[in-house]
Design a protein around this motif. Structure first.
Motif, PDB file in Angstrom:
ATOM      1  N   TYR A 181       0.855  -1.194   0.000  1.00 60.38           N
ATOM      2  CA  TYR A 181       0.000   0.000   0.000  1.00 60.38           C
ATOM      3  C   TYR A 181       0.883   1.233   0.000  1.00 60.38           C
ATOM      4  O   TYR A 181       2.093   1.156   0.235  1.00 60.38           O
ATOM      5  CB  TYR A 181      -0.882   0.015   1.262  1.00 60.38           C
ATOM      6  N   HIS A 182       0.243   2.385  -0.220  1.00 57.15           N
ATOM      7  CA  HIS A 182       0.939   3.654  -0.045  1.00 57.15           C
ATOM      8  C   HIS A 182      -0.016   4.584   0.691  1.00 57.15           C
ATOM      9  O   HIS A 182      -1.213   4.638   0.358  1.00 57.15           O
ATOM     10  CB  HIS A 182       1.335   4.241  -1.408  1.00 57.15           C
ATOM     11  N   LEU A 183       0.512   5.302   1.686  1.00 55.55           N
ATOM     12  CA  LEU A 183      -0.357   6.116   2.535  1.00 55.55           C
ATOM     13  C   LEU A 183      -1.188   7.108   1.731  1.00 55.55           C
ATOM     14  O   LEU A 183      -2.311   7.426   2.097  1.00 55.55           O
ATOM     15  CB  LEU A 183       0.487   6.876   3.562  1.00 55.55           C
ATOM     16  N   VAL A 184      -0.615   7.613   0.607  1.00 53.42           N
ATOM     17  CA  VAL A 184      -1.329   8.606  -0.202  1.00 53.42           C
ATOM     18  C   VAL A 184      -1.854   8.023  -1.510  1.00 53.42           C
ATOM     19  O   VAL A 184      -3.021   8.195  -1.874  1.00 53.42           O
ATOM     20  CB  VAL A 184      -0.394   9.808  -0.513  1.00 53.42           C
ATOM     21  N   PHE A 185      -0.977   7.295  -2.252  1.00 58.22           N
ATOM     22  CA  PHE A 185      -1.341   6.862  -3.609  1.00 58.22           C
ATOM     23  C   PHE A 185      -2.215   5.608  -3.647  1.00 58.22           C
ATOM     24  O   PHE A 185      -2.910   5.363  -4.625  1.00 58.22           O
ATOM     25  CB  PHE A 185      -0.077   6.582  -4.442  1.00 58.22           C
ATOM     26  N   ASN A 186      -2.124   4.776  -2.602  1.00 54.21           N
ATOM     27  CA  ASN A 186      -2.859   3.506  -2.643  1.00 54.21           C
ATOM     28  C   ASN A 186      -3.163   3.074  -1.194  1.00 54.21           C
ATOM     29  O   ASN A 186      -2.688   2.049  -0.724  1.00 54.21           O
ATOM     30  CB  ASN A 186      -1.965   2.475  -3.365  1.00 54.21           C
ATOM     31  N   PRO A 187      -3.947   3.932  -0.476  1.00 52.57           N
ATOM     32  CA  PRO A 187      -4.130   3.667   0.969  1.00 52.57           C
ATOM     33  C   PRO A 187      -5.063   2.479   1.242  1.00 52.57           C
ATOM     34  O   PRO A 187      -5.956   2.205   0.440  1.00 52.57           O
ATOM     35  CB  PRO A 187      -4.775   4.962   1.472  1.00 52.57           C
ATOM     36  N   PRO A 188      -4.854   1.802   2.378  1.00 53.14           N
ATOM     37  CA  PRO A 188      -5.797   0.739   2.752  1.00 53.14           C
ATOM     38  C   PRO A 188      -7.107   1.386   3.194  1.00 53.14           C
ATOM     39  O   PRO A 188      -7.138   2.561   3.557  1.00 53.14           O
ATOM     40  CB  PRO A 188      -5.089   0.068   3.943  1.00 53.14           C
ATOM     41  N   ARG A 189      -8.193   0.585   3.190  1.00 55.85           N
ATOM     42  CA  ARG A 189      -9.498   1.150   3.594  1.00 55.85           C
ATOM     43  C   ARG A 189      -9.466   1.566   5.069  1.00 55.85           C
ATOM     44  O   ARG A 189      -9.975   2.592   5.448  1.00 55.85           O
ATOM     45  CB  ARG A 189     -10.615   0.129   3.360  1.00 55.85           C
ATOM     46  N   VAL A 190      -8.814   0.730   5.906  1.00 61.83           N
ATOM     47  CA  VAL A 190      -8.691   1.063   7.335  1.00 61.83           C
ATOM     48  C   VAL A 190      -7.202   1.232   7.624  1.00 61.83           C
ATOM     49  O   VAL A 190      -6.396   0.364   7.273  1.00 61.83           O
ATOM     50  CB  VAL A 190      -9.258  -0.080   8.223  1.00 61.83           C
ATOM     51  N   GLU A 191      -6.846   2.363   8.248  1.00 61.72           N
ATOM     52  CA  GLU A 191      -5.440   2.667   8.493  1.00 61.72           C
ATOM     53  C   GLU A 191      -4.731   1.520   9.233  1.00 61.72           C
ATOM     54  O   GLU A 191      -5.225   1.031  10.255  1.00 61.72           O
ATOM     55  CB  GLU A 191      -5.344   3.954   9.318  1.00 61.72           C
ATOM     56  N   GLY A 192      -3.583   1.098   8.720  1.00 63.85           N
ATOM     57  CA  GLY A 192      -2.767   0.100   9.409  1.00 63.85           C
ATOM     58  C   GLY A 192      -3.215  -1.340   9.223  1.00 63.85           C
ATOM     59  O   GLY A 192      -2.589  -2.258   9.739  1.00 63.85           O
ATOM     60  N   ILE A 193      -4.318  -1.555   8.475  1.00 66.54           N
ATOM     61  CA  ILE A 193      -4.865  -2.915   8.312  1.00 66.54           C
ATOM     62  C   ILE A 193      -4.952  -3.278   6.827  1.00 66.54           C
ATOM     63  O   ILE A 193      -5.420  -2.482   6.008  1.00 66.54           O
ATOM     64  CB  ILE A 193      -6.304  -3.005   8.927  1.00 66.54           C
ATOM     65  N   CYS A 194      -4.529  -4.500   6.501  1.00 65.43           N
ATOM     66  CA  CYS A 194      -4.551  -4.956   5.116  1.00 65.43           C
ATOM     67  C   CYS A 194      -5.988  -5.208   4.638  1.00 65.43           C
ATOM     68  O   CYS A 194      -6.747  -5.907   5.303  1.00 65.43           O
ATOM     69  CB  CYS A 194      -3.727  -6.243   5.002  1.00 65.43           C
ATOM     70  N   ASP A 195      -6.335  -4.654   3.461  1.00 65.97           N
ATOM     71  CA  ASP A 195      -7.684  -4.859   2.891  1.00 65.97           C
ATOM     72  C   ASP A 195      -7.928  -6.330   2.581  1.00 65.97           C
ATOM     73  O   ASP A 195      -9.051  -6.821   2.682  1.00 65.97           O
ATOM     74  CB  ASP A 195      -7.819  -4.127   1.531  1.00 65.97           C
ATOM     75  N   LYS A 196      -6.848  -7.025   2.146  1.00 67.66           N
ATOM     76  CA  LYS A 196      -7.035  -8.388   1.639  1.00 67.66           C
ATOM     77  C   LYS A 196      -7.201  -9.429   2.737  1.00 67.66           C
ATOM     78  O   LYS A 196      -7.997 -10.340   2.610  1.00 67.66           O
ATOM     79  CB  LYS A 196      -5.843  -8.781   0.762  1.00 67.66           C
ATOM     80  N   CYS A 197      -6.362  -9.298   3.818  1.00 68.93           N
ATOM     81  CA  CYS A 197      -6.380 -10.390   4.806  1.00 68.93           C
ATOM     82  C   CYS A 197      -6.542  -9.905   6.244  1.00 68.93           C
ATOM     83  O   CYS A 197      -6.539 -10.717   7.169  1.00 68.93           O
ATOM     84  CB  CYS A 197      -5.104 -11.233   4.666  1.00 68.93           C
ATOM     85  N   GLY A 198      -6.621  -8.577   6.442  1.00 73.34           N
ATOM     86  CA  GLY A 198      -6.788  -8.052   7.799  1.00 73.34           C
ATOM     87  C   GLY A 198      -5.488  -8.027   8.599  1.00 73.34           C
ATOM     88  O   GLY A 198      -5.480  -7.713   9.791  1.00 73.34           O
ATOM     89  N   GLY A 199      -4.351  -8.362   7.934  1.00 76.65           N
ATOM     90  CA  GLY A 199      -3.045  -8.361   8.620  1.00 76.65           C
ATOM     91  C   GLY A 199      -2.583  -6.943   8.961  1.00 76.65           C
ATOM     92  O   GLY A 199      -3.121  -5.954   8.443  1.00 76.65           O
ATOM     93  N   GLU A 200      -1.552  -6.893   9.825  1.00 74.86           N
ATOM     94  CA  GLU A 200      -1.021  -5.593  10.253  1.00 74.86           C
ATOM     95  C   GLU A 200      -0.054  -5.037   9.191  1.00 74.86           C
ATOM     96  O   GLU A 200       0.749  -5.788   8.636  1.00 74.86           O
ATOM     97  CB  GLU A 200      -0.279  -5.817  11.575  1.00 74.86           C
TER      98      GLU A 200
END
Ligand code: AP5
Length: 219
Positions: free
Chosen positions: A137-156
């Motif tokens: 991910y990228h904080l600006v260009f490709n951010p996750p839906r929830v900060e700090g959490i992976c969209d795909k698997c919920g990992g940190e």
């Protein structure tokens, strides 16, 4: 088909290789991911590699070539392989040619992803990676839906140790000195294709599909 993704740190090699391997069902070999895994597990390889990686230097050729050889023998190459972050020196490129020949294979295309130094600095300082599945991910260009959490698997999500400004500068210097000469190596073989790596991730993926001559309906 076997492909090499060439380009400076942060050019998007990993992002594009993951997308393309999922899209075309190819295998994705990232020497950086294998080395980071060894560092996390604290293996002898990981302990040796960490010394180089933390300074933004290349891990010695013989170590990385050994890793790739083992990987190719265990996974096979029938589905086609995307090499991401390997080769990085002329000695590694020559070793790869030999390994592929032994397997009755060849490299079809080398995709050189070109991005400016300023863009690299912006991208790497904002990069976050999933600890669990490796999604990027990228904080600006490709951010996750929830900060700090992976969209795909919920990992940190975490920030890589070598994404500090001074280490990024050292990685860029190493790239110019040791990896850029590979462009001439592959130009001479007539299999180099350069693409502009700035723009949307999907847009760049489409350009890659175009240069390798693959038509897909979902791109
Ligand atoms: P490695 O892991 O290979 O790192 P690298 O080559 O420096 O490349 P990066 O992973 O930093 O960037 P990338 O081009 O994959 O970009 P990404 O897609 O992540 O190697 C790390 C270390 O391991 C080396 O320094 C060395 O010590 C050692 N090593 C590895 N291989 C070796 C070898 N063969 N020989 C010796 N030593 C070796 O994208 C970056 C960021 O930008 C992400 O946040 C992403 O979301 C974002 N992004 C991607 N595309 C776009 C876009 N189009 N627009 C906006 N943002 C984007």
């Amino acid at each position: 088909m076997n492909l090499i993704f060439l380009g400076p740190p942060g050019s998007g090699k990993g992002t594009q290789a993951k997308l393309l391997s999922e899209r075309l069902g190819m295998l994705h070999l990232s020497t950086g991911d294998i080395l980071r895994e060894a560092v996390r597990e604290g293996t002898p390889l990981g302990r040796e590699a960490k010394r180089y990686m933390d300074e933004g230097k290349l891990v010695p050729d013989e170590v990385v070539i050994g890793i790739v050889k083992e990987w190719l023998l265990s996974k096979g190459v029938e589905r086609g392989v995307i090499f991401d972050g390997f080769p990085r020196t002329v000695a590694q490129a020559e070793a790869l040619d030999r390994m592929m020949k032994e397997l009755g294979q060849k490299i079809d295309w080398v995709i050189d992803i070109d991005v400016s130094e300023a863009e690299v600095l912006k991208r790497l300082s904002g990069r976050r990676t999933c600890k669990n599945c490796g999604a990027m991910y990228h904080l600006v260009f490709n951010p996750p839906r929830v900060e700090g959490i992976c969209d795909k698997c919920g990992g940190e999500l975490y920030q890589r140790d070598d994404d500090k400004e001074e280490t990024i500068k050292s990685r860029l210097k190493v790239y110019k000195e040791q990896t850029e000469p590979l462009k001439d190596y592959y130009k001479k073989l007539g299999i180099m294709k350069s693409i502009v790596g700035e723009g949307g991730i999907e847009e760049i993926q489409k350009e890659i599909l175009k240069v390798i001559g693959v038509k897909v309906t979902n791109a």
